[in-house]
Write an enzyme that holds these catalytic residues in place. Sequence first.
Site, short mmCIF file in Angstrom:
data_model
loop_
_atom_site.label_atom_id
_atom_site.label_comp_id
_atom_site.label_asym_id
_atom_site.label_seq_id
_atom_site.Cartn_x
_atom_site.Cartn_y
_atom_site.Cartn_z
CB SER A 540 -0.95 -0.05 1.20
OG SER A 540 -1.98 0.89 1.08
CD GLU A 623 -5.24 -3.99 -4.13
OE1 GLU A 623 -5.97 -3.44 -3.31
OE2 GLU A 623 -4.00 -4.07 -3.99
CG HIS A 651 -4.97 -3.14 -0.06
ND1 HIS A 651 -4.28 -2.70 -1.17
CD2 HIS A 651 -4.49 -2.41 0.98
CE1 HIS A 651 -3.43 -1.76 -0.82
NE2 HIS A 651 -3.53 -1.56 0.48
#
Length: 699
Positions: A540, A623, A651
């Site tokens: 992230s 993702e 995530h």
Amino acid sequence: MIGAAALALLACMTGVAHATPSACGERLLPPSPRAATGQRAVAARDLIELRDFGMMFDSAKRPAFSLSPDGRYASLILRRADPDTDSYCFGVMLVALDGRTAPRLLDVGGEFIQAMTDPYGVTGVPSGLPVTEPPIWSPDGTSLAYLRRDKGQAQIWRVGLDGSPAKQVTSLTTEPRNLAWSKDGRSLLFTTRRLFDAGVAEIEREGRSGYLYDERFWSVAYARPTPRLPLPTEINALDLATGENRVVTADESAAMKGDAAVGFPADAGASATSPSGNRAWVASERADLPRGPTLLRVEADGKSVPCTSSACREPIAALWWSGADTLYILRGGNADNGGRSALYRWRPSAEPGPRLLLETDDFLPGCALAGATLICARETFTHPRALVRFDPATGSSTTVFDPNPEFAQVQLGKVERLTWADRDGVRTYGDLTLPPTHKAGERHPLIIVQYISRGFQRGGQGDEYPIQLLAARGYAVLNFQWPADAPEAAAKASEEAAQRVRVRNWSGRRRIFTALEAGIDTAIARDVVNPELIGITGLSDGASTVQFALNNSPRFKAAIMSSCCDEPNVVFNAGPGYGNNVVQGVGYPPAGADSREFWRAQSISVNADHLRVPLLMNLPDGEFRMAQEPFAALKAHGAPVEMYVYPDEWHTKNHPAHRLAIYRRNIAWFDFWLLGLGSSDPERAAEIARWKAMRSALP
């Protein structure tokens, strides 16, 4: 009828499988404690198969347990991963706080419940993190209500303390959240979002004539839109005697729960009201800076009581009144205070300011007052989360429930907290773990883990970089805590406006990276790190820092990312909602613009012609499309890069089998590129052969 494709949005919430209750009962109950020896070498399974409660990355604002009305018991949802079956065990654990009675499992079973998000105007995107609401106590303290998922659907369950079997009390077709008891114990209140399910059905009908490509798409993961916002949340009241469920208003719900109208400001954070009506709450110091510094405000005996002590400033994590006039204040750790938690006591009507009771490097992710003592979840650098009792009078603590007593047998590296200020005066800290066998004069390869460091040194944000396993392999590991926002960004009224400040000349990323480099220099100055062998990792925001680091510094010799990437394609790859946000709100160049200069400092694809740092990407299938441009660019220029895509992941990856594979692959990657080591494991033979070919192709 809703088709299989439409059900994908709902099925993704199911997550991994679950083990059988009988096997889970054995796996969840902790063994009897033994004398700590610290003699056994740490293994990957020691970390992956820890018994956990609460959210791994939570804060004191999210309770990890609940206390019985009489203060004699704590209840929590205990979970344990099993990589062999790629499953989790879940159980409702009852902990007696007397420190003598053995803990009891009141119910065993259920499946992983995904926490959902609504990013950038799309709805129902899984985060990969578990829903961790603890069981809630009936007002008479005889039973507990909690969420449990079976066969892909969460329901409300109830179990008594008398040993009778747990019972499912709802038959819902939508997802319940936010459980609460009515004051009289006759009803359970909970929230739902039924229009989300209706929206999924509507999308199925829309598909017959084609989907309009608009802000509803999260195209990085789905080839179909998500239900359109706004989606109101309903409050439900379930009559436990009749089984009748009805929708109630917020006022009706408050009345049923007996919530008093205490009148805290809308922006209040932590808050507490004493039996006598004294109030304490945390709010913005200035009304025109809603994201700026916060301040404790107190009203005692109907009068405002000012506090000038630093204890009354952020970060205040929790507040409690003991009796009529004693206020306890728990301050959390942050970058500016070196990550130290502190507990204070204050009698506002009789004392000039709070008095410090204890201060610690330990992480306290949630506390509750039980009579004259405080029950807290606690993590130390080298021991996972446990329940402890603090005596505020002395600051001493006693463990009342340790889910992982066998961890005391594991040999671990020593952890030291380092604090520093960079060249601009920005303060932060990091936790440095050295190999268990470290001797004076040894300098070890250094691995950077990001971007929040507190409590047990497990695997960094996302838990993909096993700190103690790396230390056992001979690495030093610096777990880096990102610094506070720059004053200009913190002064903005919205996160979007703050992000616009951070993106301008990539000032936010420069601030973080400058602080990180100062931390690396601090570790090197201790003469325990080899400055020529440094690897960097991140998920992230941490992954964005990896990008910036590779583009702006030559000191890193290998890198691993768990998500990827800030790139020119993001303005269209994730969908129109995200694209509009980052272009109009944040300031990214629009699609089709000549944006190379804007992206020069951050983008991997723009710099692929000269980047040659070996890069491994472990990405979720929800993702990975965001990484296609930089991966293709690096490949086209002959850079050493490898990407793995993990199915049914988001995530934060939650499949135990994937986490085990990632642990092992990450260690093998650093062993190869930093130490020049191969592997005797035949399962790694093809992998090592590819890496050797990459290395041979380097100039």
